[in-house]
Scaffold this motif. Structure first.
Motif, PDB file in Angstrom:
ATOM      1  N   UNK A  39     -34.502  52.340 -57.821  1.00 19.82           N
ATOM      2  CA  UNK A  39     -34.540  52.158 -56.378  1.00 19.82           C
ATOM      3  C   UNK A  39     -34.286  53.461 -55.639  1.00 19.82           C
ATOM      4  N   UNK A  40     -34.509  53.420 -54.339  1.00 23.47           N
ATOM      5  CA  UNK A  40     -34.280  54.617 -53.544  1.00 23.47           C
ATOM      6  C   UNK A  40     -34.895  54.476 -52.174  1.00 23.47           C
ATOM      7  N   UNK A  41     -34.969  55.610 -51.490  1.00 24.31           N
ATOM      8  CA  UNK A  41     -35.536  55.672 -50.148  1.00 24.31           C
ATOM      9  C   UNK A  41     -36.948  56.233 -50.238  1.00 24.31           C
ATOM     10  N   UNK A  42     -37.894  55.553 -49.615  1.00 25.50           N
ATOM     11  CA  UNK A  42     -39.281  55.989 -49.644  1.00 25.50           C
ATOM     12  C   UNK A  42     -39.908  55.729 -48.283  1.00 25.50           C
ATOM     13  N   UNK A  43     -40.868  56.537 -47.925  1.00 30.53           N
ATOM     14  CA  UNK A  43     -41.572  56.320 -46.652  1.00 30.53           C
ATOM     15  C   UNK A  43     -42.611  55.219 -46.793  1.00 30.53           C
ATOM     16  N   UNK A  44     -42.905  54.589 -45.690  1.00 30.08           N
ATOM     17  CA  UNK A  44     -43.955  53.566 -45.679  1.00 30.08           C
ATOM     18  C   UNK A  44     -45.248  54.152 -46.232  1.00 30.08           C
ATOM     19  N   UNK A  45     -45.914  53.357 -47.063  1.00 29.77           N
ATOM     20  CA  UNK A  45     -47.126  53.818 -47.722  1.00 29.77           C
ATOM     21  C   UNK A  45     -46.896  54.440 -49.076  1.00 29.77           C
ATOM     22  N   UNK A  46     -45.650  54.710 -49.394  1.00 30.59           N
ATOM     23  CA  UNK A  46     -45.310  55.332 -50.660  1.00 30.59           C
ATOM     24  C   UNK A  46     -45.190  54.323 -51.796  1.00 30.59           C
ATOM     25  N   UNK A  47     -44.784  54.834 -52.953  1.00 26.32           N
ATOM     26  CA  UNK A  47     -44.669  54.012 -54.157  1.00 26.32           C
ATOM     27  C   UNK A  47     -43.328  54.224 -54.830  1.00 26.32           C
ATOM     28  N   UNK A  48     -42.925  53.219 -55.583  1.00 27.52           N
ATOM     29  CA  UNK A  48     -41.729  53.296 -56.418  1.00 27.52           C
ATOM     30  C   UNK A  48     -41.970  52.464 -57.665  1.00 27.52           C
ATOM     31  N   UNK A  49     -41.321  52.861 -58.746  1.00 26.65           N
ATOM     32  CA  UNK A  49     -41.339  52.039 -59.933  1.00 26.65           C
ATOM     33  C   UNK A  49     -39.906  51.685 -60.313  1.00 26.65           C
ATOM     34  N   UNK A  50     -39.636  50.406 -60.333  1.00 28.07           N
ATOM     35  CA  UNK A  50     -38.331  49.918 -60.751  1.00 28.07           C
ATOM     36  C   UNK A  50     -38.360  49.626 -62.249  1.00 28.07           C
ATOM     37  N   UNK A  75     -41.919  48.688 -44.534  1.00 36.19           N
ATOM     38  CA  UNK A  75     -40.501  48.524 -44.179  1.00 36.19           C
ATOM     39  C   UNK A  75     -39.965  47.138 -44.534  1.00 36.19           C
ATOM     40  N   UNK A  76     -40.793  46.126 -44.468  1.00 34.86           N
ATOM     41  CA  UNK A  76     -40.327  44.775 -44.799  1.00 34.86           C
ATOM     42  C   UNK A  76     -40.082  44.572 -46.290  1.00 34.86           C
ATOM     43  N   UNK A  77     -40.436  45.550 -47.107  1.00 37.02           N
ATOM     44  CA  UNK A  77     -40.102  45.498 -48.531  1.00 37.02           C
ATOM     45  C   UNK A  77     -38.673  45.971 -48.794  1.00 37.02           C
ATOM     46  N   UNK A  78     -38.005  46.450 -47.774  1.00 38.40           N
ATOM     47  CA  UNK A  78     -36.620  46.887 -47.912  1.00 38.40           C
ATOM     48  C   UNK A  78     -35.755  45.713 -48.348  1.00 38.40           C
ATOM     49  N   UNK A  79     -35.058  45.892 -49.459  1.00 39.69           N
ATOM     50  CA  UNK A  79     -34.257  44.806 -50.029  1.00 39.69           C
ATOM     51  C   UNK A  79     -33.524  45.336 -51.255  1.00 39.69           C
ATOM     52  N   UNK A 106     -30.879  46.801 -57.496  1.00 35.49           N
ATOM     53  CA  UNK A 106     -31.112  48.185 -57.094  1.00 35.49           C
ATOM     54  C   UNK A 106     -31.709  48.172 -55.683  1.00 35.49           C
ATOM     55  N   UNK A 107     -31.198  49.059 -54.833  1.00 32.20           N
ATOM     56  CA  UNK A 107     -31.593  49.071 -53.434  1.00 32.20           C
ATOM     57  C   UNK A 107     -32.908  49.823 -53.247  1.00 32.20           C
ATOM     58  N   UNK A 108     -33.820  49.195 -52.540  1.00 34.76           N
ATOM     59  CA  UNK A 108     -35.066  49.847 -52.132  1.00 34.76           C
ATOM     60  C   UNK A 108     -35.095  49.869 -50.606  1.00 34.76           C
ATOM     61  N   UNK A 109     -35.251  51.044 -50.040  1.00 30.74           N
ATOM     62  CA  UNK A 109     -35.307  51.189 -48.595  1.00 30.74           C
ATOM     63  C   UNK A 109     -36.612  51.891 -48.228  1.00 30.74           C
ATOM     64  N   UNK A 110     -37.385  51.259 -47.378  1.00 34.85           N
ATOM     65  CA  UNK A 110     -38.669  51.820 -46.949  1.00 34.85           C
ATOM     66  C   UNK A 110     -38.558  52.179 -45.474  1.00 34.85           C
TER      67      UNK A 110
END
Length: 124
Positions: free
Chosen positions: A9-20, A88-92, A118-122
């Protein structure tokens, strides 16, 4: 007792990607059904995706299909959630869960073991 640990998890800008990632202990990992859930601030925990032990069956929340991909590597006792085009609504807080019976569950009470999340913040 099965230990379950999420990461990525982590901080990412809208439109970005993350892999948990989700690591689970146990020699029978390949027999587990695995699921991802998430809980946004002020909301109930909701189903995200699930996968069977042999990866042949996958389920997704309808609203997330196409942006999120669940997978697993049984040799590494690890499950993944690839998230793309994040909003942003994926923040959780994202939780990994292990189910021991039946097809991959979509409801919380059918899972026996949970990680701490794990925290995800968009950001917008």
């Amino acid at each position: 007792q099965v230990q379950v640990v999420e990461s990525g998890g982590g901080l990412v800008q809208a439109g970005g990607s993350l892999r948990l990632s989700c690591f689970a202990s146990g020699a029978t990992f390949k027999m587990y059904n695995l699921g991802w859930f998430r809980q946004a601030p002020g909301k109930e925990r909701e189903f995200v995706a699930a996968i069977s032990g042999n990866s042949r069956i996958t389920y997704y929340a309808d609203a997330l299909r196409g942006r999120f991909t669940i997978s697993r590597d049984n040799a590494r006792n690890t499950m993944y959630l690839q998230m793309s085009n994040l909003k942003p609504e994926d923040t959780a807080v994202y939780y990994c869960a292990i189910g021991l019976r039946g097809p991959p569950p979509k409801v919380e009470h059918d899972y026996e073991y949970w990680g701490l999340g794990t925290q995800v913040t968009v950001s917008s």
